[in-house]
Design a protein around this motif. Structure first.
Motif, PDB file in Angstrom:
ATOM      1  N   CYS A  87       0.891  -1.157   0.000  1.00 30.92           N
ATOM      2  CA  CYS A  87       0.000   0.000   0.000  1.00 30.92           C
ATOM      3  C   CYS A  87       0.936   1.215   0.000  1.00 30.92           C
ATOM      4  O   CYS A  87       1.501   1.577   1.029  1.00 30.92           O
ATOM      5  N   VAL A  88       1.138   1.812  -1.185  1.00 32.17           N
ATOM      6  CA  VAL A  88       2.126   2.870  -1.362  1.00 32.17           C
ATOM      7  C   VAL A  88       1.456   4.241  -1.251  1.00 32.17           C
ATOM      8  O   VAL A  88       0.519   4.548  -1.993  1.00 32.17           O
ATOM      9  N   VAL A  89       1.951   5.048  -0.323  1.00 33.66           N
ATOM     10  CA  VAL A  89       1.504   6.434  -0.206  1.00 33.66           C
ATOM     11  C   VAL A  89       2.300   7.242  -1.223  1.00 33.66           C
ATOM     12  O   VAL A  89       3.534   7.224  -1.222  1.00 33.66           O
ATOM     13  N   CYS A  90       1.580   7.924  -2.115  1.00 30.32           N
ATOM     14  CA  CYS A  90       2.244   8.640  -3.203  1.00 30.32           C
ATOM     15  C   CYS A  90       1.433   9.883  -3.587  1.00 30.32           C
ATOM     16  O   CYS A  90       0.288  10.034  -3.172  1.00 30.32           O
ATOM     17  N   LYS A  91       2.059  10.715  -4.361  1.00 30.03           N
ATOM     18  CA  LYS A  91       1.369  11.906  -4.858  1.00 30.03           C
ATOM     19  C   LYS A  91       0.877  11.639  -6.278  1.00 30.03           C
ATOM     20  O   LYS A  91       1.657  11.356  -7.172  1.00 30.03           O
ATOM     21  N   THR A  92      -0.428  11.712  -6.444  1.00 34.88           N
ATOM     22  CA  THR A  92      -1.022  11.586  -7.766  1.00 34.88           C
ATOM     23  C   THR A  92      -1.285  12.960  -8.367  1.00 34.88           C
ATOM     24  O   THR A  92      -1.501  13.083  -9.562  1.00 34.88           O
ATOM     25  N   ASP A  93      -1.260  13.991  -7.521  1.00 38.20           N
ATOM     26  CA  ASP A  93      -1.374  15.379  -7.976  1.00 38.20           C
ATOM     27  C   ASP A  93      -0.414  16.220  -7.134  1.00 38.20           C
ATOM     28  O   ASP A  93      -0.812  16.800  -6.118  1.00 38.20           O
ATOM     29  N   PRO A  94       0.866  16.274  -7.533  1.00 39.74           N
ATOM     30  CA  PRO A  94       1.872  16.972  -6.726  1.00 39.74           C
ATOM     31  C   PRO A  94       1.553  18.444  -6.452  1.00 39.74           C
ATOM     32  O   PRO A  94       1.944  18.979  -5.423  1.00 39.74           O
ATOM     33  N   LYS A  95       0.812  19.105  -7.338  1.00 40.52           N
ATOM     34  CA  LYS A  95       0.492  20.519  -7.143  1.00 40.52           C
ATOM     35  C   LYS A  95      -0.519  20.738  -6.021  1.00 40.52           C
ATOM     36  O   LYS A  95      -0.608  21.819  -5.465  1.00 40.52           O
ATOM     37  N   ALA A  96      -1.280  19.707  -5.684  1.00 42.05           N
ATOM     38  CA  ALA A  96      -2.336  19.834  -4.674  1.00 42.05           C
ATOM     39  C   ALA A  96      -1.829  19.617  -3.248  1.00 42.05           C
ATOM     40  O   ALA A  96      -2.635  19.576  -2.321  1.00 42.05           O
ATOM     41  N   ARG A  97      -0.534  19.489  -3.069  1.00 42.09           N
ATOM     42  CA  ARG A  97       0.084  19.269  -1.760  1.00 42.09           C
ATOM     43  C   ARG A  97      -0.575  18.108  -1.024  1.00 42.09           C
ATOM     44  O   ARG A  97      -0.677  17.026  -1.564  1.00 42.09           O
ATOM     45  N   ALA A  98      -1.099  18.307   0.182  1.00 37.81           N
ATOM     46  CA  ALA A  98      -1.672  17.215   0.973  1.00 37.81           C
ATOM     47  C   ALA A  98      -2.896  16.601   0.285  1.00 37.81           C
ATOM     48  O   ALA A  98      -3.147  15.409   0.404  1.00 37.81           O
ATOM     49  N   LYS A  99      -3.654  17.398  -0.434  1.00 34.79           N
ATOM     50  CA  LYS A  99      -4.857  16.886  -1.094  1.00 34.79           C
ATOM     51  C   LYS A  99      -4.524  16.039  -2.326  1.00 34.79           C
ATOM     52  O   LYS A  99      -5.402  15.366  -2.854  1.00 34.79           O
ATOM     53  N   GLY A 100      -3.275  16.058  -2.762  1.00 34.74           N
ATOM     54  CA  GLY A 100      -2.869  15.268  -3.917  1.00 34.74           C
ATOM     55  C   GLY A 100      -2.261  13.924  -3.568  1.00 34.74           C
ATOM     56  O   GLY A 100      -1.691  13.254  -4.417  1.00 34.74           O
ATOM     57  N   ILE A 101      -2.386  13.519  -2.292  1.00 32.16           N
ATOM     58  CA  ILE A 101      -1.803  12.259  -1.832  1.00 32.16           C
ATOM     59  C   ILE A 101      -2.828  11.132  -1.964  1.00 32.16           C
ATOM     60  O   ILE A 101      -3.998  11.303  -1.619  1.00 32.16           O
ATOM     61  N   SER A 102      -2.370  10.002  -2.467  1.00 31.95           N
ATOM     62  CA  SER A 102      -3.235   8.833  -2.662  1.00 31.95           C
ATOM     63  C   SER A 102      -2.542   7.587  -2.128  1.00 31.95           C
ATOM     64  O   SER A 102      -1.350   7.606  -1.834  1.00 31.95           O
ATOM     65  N   MET A 103      -3.318   6.510  -2.035  1.00 29.11           N
ATOM     66  CA  MET A 103      -2.775   5.197  -1.693  1.00 29.11           C
ATOM     67  C   MET A 103      -2.960   4.299  -2.911  1.00 29.11           C
ATOM     68  O   MET A 103      -4.069   4.164  -3.429  1.00 29.11           O
ATOM     69  N   LEU A 104      -1.868   3.705  -3.351  1.00 28.02           N
ATOM     70  CA  LEU A 104      -1.865   2.861  -4.537  1.00 28.02           C
ATOM     71  C   LEU A 104      -1.442   1.453  -4.134  1.00 28.02           C
ATOM     72  O   LEU A 104      -0.380   1.274  -3.529  1.00 28.02           O
TER      73      LEU A 104
END
Length: 192
Positions: A130-147
């Motif tokens: 379960c990888v925590v990553c940025k799917t939208d780097p410009k959105a800062r904390a709101k751009g973080i997802s779990m893949l």
């Protein structure tokens, strides 16, 4: 380090995912089953078995997973065929999730995953991360997802040998590296 056969044995005796609903292959109990297992492992001074991480990922899937994801992974987690890890901590960022540098950039029906993780418990044996990553780097904390990343035969993925630590030497804690790993978009957990 706990070898994969220890995981399948733990699955056979019901120590894995005891509080996951039975419809997904779990024991159908509540968190009390997990708590008793943790207490008994500690009473026996066993710190090397990372079943707590398996439980965390199981709870993530039960809460945020699609029906397809639940049926795809949870039954094999309960049998120990799948060993999981949460890949969150990164070199230089610690657990500051806003500072995570690992990126998953959309490329058609896949994400291109690149970055590094460190101090990952179960990392050496895990075949589902379960990888925590940025799917939208410009959105800062709101751009973080779990893949959710299946590591078997994944091109661009590698892991180092388990880290030598001061304590908990039996855990298979290691570093993970992703270099443009292709992961299906259907593996995002709970949406971007």
């Amino acid at each position: 380090y706990p070898e994969p056969e220890y995981w399948t044995r733990a699955g056979e005796v019901g120590l894995l995912c005891p509080d996951v609903p039975a419809e997904y292959g779990g024991g159908g109990g509540d968190f009390g089953f997990d708590a008793i297992t943790y207490e008994e492992l500690q009473r026996a001074c066993i710190s090397s078995f990372g079943n707590g991480i398996q439980s965390i990922v199981g709870h993530y899937l039960v809460r945020y997973g699609t029906e397809e994801q639940k049926h795809q992974w949870l039954p094999r987690m309960a049998t120990g065929e799948i060993i999981t890890a949460v890949a969150m901590t990164e070199p230089g960022t610690g657990s500051d999730l806003q500072a995570v540098k690992t990126r998953a950039i959309r490329d058609g029906d896949e994400y291109l995953l690149s970055g590094a993780k460190t101090f990952i418990t179960n990392g050496y044996n895990a075949n589902l991360l379960c990888v925590v990553c940025k799917t939208d780097p410009k959105a800062r904390a709101k751009g973080i997802s779990m893949l959710m990343v299946e590591t078997d035969e994944l091109e661009g993925f590698r892991r180092n040998k388990p880290l030598k630590k001061i304590g908990m030497k039996g855990q298979d804690t290691c570093e993970l590296f992703f270099d443009d790993c292709r992961v299906p978009i259907g593996n995002i957990l709970g949406g971007e």
